[in-house]
Design an enzyme around this catalytic site. Structure first.
Site, PDB file in Angstrom:
ATOM      1  N   GLU A  32       0.816  -1.212   0.000  1.00 41.14           N
ATOM      2  CA  GLU A  32       0.000   0.000   0.000  1.00 41.14           C
ATOM      3  C   GLU A  32       0.851   1.264   0.000  1.00 41.14           C
ATOM      4  O   GLU A  32       0.436   2.300  -0.538  1.00 41.14           O
ATOM      5  CB  GLU A  32      -0.955  -0.006   1.196  1.00 41.14           C
ATOM      6  CG  GLU A  32      -1.864   1.219   1.295  1.00 41.14           C
ATOM      7  CD  GLU A  32      -2.738   1.435   0.055  1.00 41.14           C
ATOM      8  OE1 GLU A  32      -3.100   2.604  -0.195  1.00 41.14           O
ATOM      9  OE2 GLU A  32      -3.052   0.461  -0.656  1.00 41.14           O
ATOM     10  N   HIS A  34       3.652   1.670  -1.674  1.00 42.26           N
ATOM     11  CA  HIS A  34       3.956   1.894  -3.079  1.00 42.26           C
ATOM     12  C   HIS A  34       2.713   2.392  -3.825  1.00 42.26           C
ATOM     13  O   HIS A  34       2.805   3.278  -4.686  1.00 42.26           O
ATOM     14  CB  HIS A  34       4.443   0.612  -3.741  1.00 42.26           C
ATOM     15  CG  HIS A  34       5.726   0.083  -3.175  1.00 42.26           C
ATOM     16  ND1 HIS A  34       5.785  -1.075  -2.429  1.00 42.26           N
ATOM     17  CD2 HIS A  34       7.001   0.544  -3.242  1.00 42.26           C
ATOM     18  CE1 HIS A  34       7.034  -1.306  -2.081  1.00 42.26           C
ATOM     19  NE2 HIS A  34       7.788  -0.345  -2.555  1.00 42.26           N
TER      20      HIS A  34
END
Length: 330
Positions: A32, A34
């Site tokens: 998440e 990224h």
């Protein structure tokens, strides 16, 4: 949306560009954190621009005994995460595409700033990181590149490289994404057993304890400046539970904007508690530094500072940091 997988720079360069290109560089194992970077890149690029996510496990960043072979490779899942977050392209080159002819003989050096903290713990790491970032900037040719603030020293060094070596690209830092319990998202979190993960919470808890101490000090001094009379100032300080400071309100008002030593001590207390857990937290460093050069700040420091921590839990090494601002305007 449909996300295109490309393996070579020639394929990427052949794409028609109609707007801004925003690049998010990763080593894969997307989570998440990224996805937040990719969504931010999507907003910056706009509907007419292009978002490129690089997936490349850079061998130059791994020292002896580090987890290059153990590092997760999950390209199929990465494509799904990138696509849902708004990426147009995933650029996943092979090692010989990035380093044709083997490891480069000429590399970028991080200099003294790259020898501190993470650089001291992982010799050569930042030289390898800057070398691959420079190469990927050339290969992807972005208008803007986004990096997470969790890797604060990395972000600072990339900004310094871009400034010092005149790269024509905008660098954007994106705030750290955390789990509900405060643990910073990291690809390495998947290595933690349930007990190790509980111990790992000491990193973020230590940072939050330092931040709480800092906020209390800044509030105390701000309140002291607001009350003109010494007696009234003392009463105001007593009202917020700072009886010792209230004994000398004038001195508190004239004191340094914030005590770096007290912030470090508050964070260290939590880390010491983590060291007594099972399994224990093995501290690498706790530092409160100037983000311009990552040297330790003193109690007279004013401006933005980074409170950073690194530690091992079992076989997994984790890092985290938060930003604090010392010295509210008087």
């Amino acid at each position: 949306m449909t996300t295109t997988l490309l393996r070579t720079a020639a394929e990427l360069h052949a794409r028609v560009r109609t707007g801004r290109r925003a690049v998010v560089m990763t080593m894969g194992a997307l989570h998440e954190g990224h996805a937040t970077l990719i969504r931010t890149a999507r907003r910056i690029a706009g509907p007419d621009g292009e978002v490129v996510v690089t997936v490349f496990v850079n061998p130059l960043q791994f020292g002896a005994g580090e987890d290059l072979d153990r590092y997760p490779r999950t390209l199929d899942a990465d494509l799904e995460v990138a696509g849902r977050a708004g990426a147009d392209v995933v650029f996943a080159p092979a090692v010989d595409e990035v380093y044709p002819g083997g490891e480069p003989q000429v590399r970028i050096t991080a200099g003294p700033m790259g020898e501190r903290l993470e650089g001291a713990s992982r010799p050569g790491h930042f030289d390898g990181m800057l070398t691959v970032v420079a190469k990927l900037l050339h290969l992807t040719r972005p208008d803007v590149a986004l990096y997470g603030q969790k890797d604060a020293q990395q972000l600072a060094l990339i900004r310094r490289m871009v400034r010092d070596l005149n790269f024509d690209v905008e660098i954007v830092g994106v705030p750290t994404v955390r789990e509900e319990d405060g643990l910073a998202l990291s690809s390495r979190n998947r290595y933690l057993s349930p007990k190790e993960r509980r111990t790992a919470l000491a990193l973020s808890q230590a940072l939050f304890a330092g931040a709480d101490r800092h906020a209390a000090q800044e509030a105390l001094r701000a309140r002291a400046r607001e009350v003109p009379a010494t007696r009234a100032r003392a009463e105001a300080l007593s009202a917020i539970g700072e009886s010792r400071a209230a004994a000398d309100a004038h001195a508190v008002a004239k004191a340094a904007p914030g005590s770096a030593a007290a912030v470090r001590a508050a964070a260290r207390l939590v880390l010491d508690e983590g060291a007594r857990l099972t399994p224990p937290l093995e501290l690498d460093y706790l530092a409160l530094v100037d983000p311009d050069d990552f040297t330790e700040i003193g109690d007279d420091f004013t401006g933005e500072a980074v409170l950073a921590v690194a530690a091992r839990v079992g076989a997994t090494r984790l890092i985290d940091n938060i930003t604090l601002t010392f010295g509210a305007a008087s």
